[in-house]
Design a protein around this motif. Sequence first.
Motif, PDB file in Angstrom:
ATOM      1  N   ASP A  48       0.761  -1.599  -0.109  1.00 17.01           N
ATOM      2  CA  ASP A  48       0.210   0.223  -0.112  1.00 17.01           C
ATOM      3  C   ASP A  48       0.901   1.437  -0.167  1.00 17.01           C
ATOM      4  O   ASP A  48       0.212   2.218  -0.802  1.00 17.01           O
ATOM      5  N   GLY A  49       1.679   0.829   0.964  1.00 14.91           N
ATOM      6  CA  GLY A  49       2.572   2.412   1.249  1.00 14.91           C
ATOM      7  C   GLY A  49       3.936   2.020   0.569  1.00 14.91           C
ATOM      8  O   GLY A  49       4.902   1.023   1.660  1.00 14.91           O
ATOM      9  N   THR A  83      -3.510   0.261 -14.221  1.00 19.99           N
ATOM     10  CA  THR A  83      -4.710   1.041 -14.675  1.00 19.99           C
ATOM     11  C   THR A  83      -6.205   1.659 -13.969  1.00 19.99           C
ATOM     12  O   THR A  83      -6.759   0.452 -14.803  1.00 19.99           O
ATOM     13  N   GLY A  84      -6.662   2.324 -13.881  1.00 22.25           N
ATOM     14  CA  GLY A  84      -8.303   2.920 -13.433  1.00 22.25           C
ATOM     15  C   GLY A  84      -8.272   2.011 -12.365  1.00 22.25           C
ATOM     16  O   GLY A  84      -9.861   1.772 -12.220  1.00 22.25           O
ATOM     17  N   GLN A  85      -7.242   1.840 -11.430  1.00 23.35           N
ATOM     18  CA  GLN A  85      -7.945   0.693  -9.958  1.00 23.35           C
ATOM     19  C   GLN A  85      -8.814   2.000  -9.725  1.00 23.35           C
ATOM     20  O   GLN A  85      -8.679   2.712  -9.310  1.00 23.35           O
ATOM     21  N   GLN A  86      -9.538   1.188  -8.817  1.00 23.16           N
ATOM     22  CA  GLN A  86     -10.648   2.083  -8.452  1.00 23.16           C
ATOM     23  C   GLN A  86     -10.768   1.499  -6.256  1.00 23.16           C
ATOM     24  O   GLN A  86     -10.598   0.291  -6.370  1.00 23.16           O
ATOM     25  N   ALA A  87     -10.761   2.737  -5.397  1.00 24.95           N
ATOM     26  CA  ALA A  87     -10.467   1.745  -4.048  1.00 24.95           C
ATOM     27  C   ALA A  87     -12.132   1.794  -3.878  1.00 24.95           C
ATOM     28  O   ALA A  87     -12.854   2.659  -4.047  1.00 24.95           O
ATOM     29  N   PHE A 141      -9.018  -2.637  -1.280  1.00 21.52           N
ATOM     30  CA  PHE A 141      -8.853  -2.987  -1.005  1.00 21.52           C
ATOM     31  C   PHE A 141      -8.176  -4.686  -1.578  1.00 21.52           C
ATOM     32  O   PHE A 141      -7.174  -5.051  -0.439  1.00 21.52           O
ATOM     33  N   ASP A 142      -8.221  -4.771  -2.499  1.00 24.50           N
ATOM     34  CA  ASP A 142      -7.818  -6.174  -3.301  1.00 24.50           C
ATOM     35  C   ASP A 142      -5.769  -6.137  -3.534  1.00 24.50           C
ATOM     36  O   ASP A 142      -6.612  -5.425  -4.087  1.00 24.50           O
ATOM     37  N   ARG A 146     -13.932  -1.528   2.182  1.00 22.51           N
ATOM     38  CA  ARG A 146     -12.650  -1.205   3.356  1.00 22.51           C
ATOM     39  C   ARG A 146     -11.849  -2.188   3.761  1.00 22.51           C
ATOM     40  O   ARG A 146     -12.584  -3.641   2.799  1.00 22.51           O
ATOM     41  N   PHE A 147     -11.003  -1.875   4.869  1.00 20.24           N
ATOM     42  CA  PHE A 147     -10.048  -2.986   5.308  1.00 20.24           C
ATOM     43  C   PHE A 147     -10.667  -4.071   6.273  1.00 20.24           C
ATOM     44  O   PHE A 147     -10.117  -5.126   6.537  1.00 20.24           O
ATOM     45  N   GLU A 148     -12.135  -3.475   7.090  1.00 21.13           N
ATOM     46  CA  GLU A 148     -12.180  -3.999   8.297  1.00 21.13           C
ATOM     47  C   GLU A 148     -13.043  -5.667   7.771  1.00 21.13           C
ATOM     48  O   GLU A 148     -13.519  -5.587   8.291  1.00 21.13           O
ATOM     49  N   SER A 149     -13.251  -5.268   6.116  1.00 18.87           N
ATOM     50  CA  SER A 149     -14.371  -6.828   5.869  1.00 18.87           C
ATOM     51  C   SER A 149     -13.546  -8.571   5.810  1.00 18.87           C
ATOM     52  O   SER A 149     -13.643  -8.830   4.976  1.00 18.87           O
TER      53      SER A 149
END
Length: 323
Positions: free
Chosen positions: A101-102, A306-310, A298-299, A315-318
Amino acid sequence: MPIKIPDTLPAFDALVNEGVRVMTETAAIRQDIRPLQIGLLNLMPNKIKTELQMARLLGASPLQIELSLVRIGNHKPKNTPEDHLYAFYETWETAKHRKFDGFIITGTPVETIPFEDVSYWQEMQDILEWTQTNVHSTMNVCWGAMAALYHFHGVPKHQLTEKAFGVYGQKILKPSSPYLNGFSDDFAIPVSRWAQVQAADVAACPELTLLAHSDEKGVCIAEDPRYHRLYVLDHLEYDSTSLADEYFRDIKADVPIKLPFNYFPSDDTTQAPQNRWRSHAHLLLSNWINEMYQTTPFDMSLIGKTGQQADVHQRFESAPAAE
């Protein structure tokens, strides 16, 4: 949430003693969340000190963070024991198959050397290219920021006739930036480098946004919002005594060095310096993590696509609970 690091890492006990919450592997797997995966490519000579500085800031986040320590594969540092490296670090060759992620890329004291003459420049270029496909958001610090600005944007570093050394005031140029949320109108930050990046060179790149700047010492913070890349030319992560340690080290080694600017009270080296940047250091890292959390998928397999969407609803709690 606390930060998850190996419980035998030297930084672990230091962070606990400072009141920073850390967790073991056993405690981490009980939580029904996906932790943010953050890598630290640690190029600094004293890696143990840098680990503590960065882990301290990352550990202040309310989110669970799993920190991975990464090193250049073909370079052997002189100031960190090899057993420490083998116990806690993976080489980039090993880590490059993962998604993050970072990712933080630190500085290193080679700013007087042309980029192409740095012994691991080819591997550094490979790593920078890899961040485009395997990392959602990067934070590049000091020489790491200079290297990334040069590699991605052709922005040069300009050699200084004397070391920029001290605590310098910075002007906020874009207060609406999410990375500067909560910042004062101006702030002070430790500077320790032999080169600078000039505002005019950043302004010449339409894809870059200048966030903070010093009239005396050049660019402080810039970003490339297209790729979630943050460039931090100076050292908000420094401890209160970091500049003093550098100063007395050089004095002992008979290396010419000026008194750090605006650092020791009344320029008296017998007095303990006051930390005037700690709150902004926590703000910057907290804002970076929050922006990352809001935008990363999340995935994790979608990172770099390209074109990824959060999915801000899932979210992460799932994440499924550990058995």
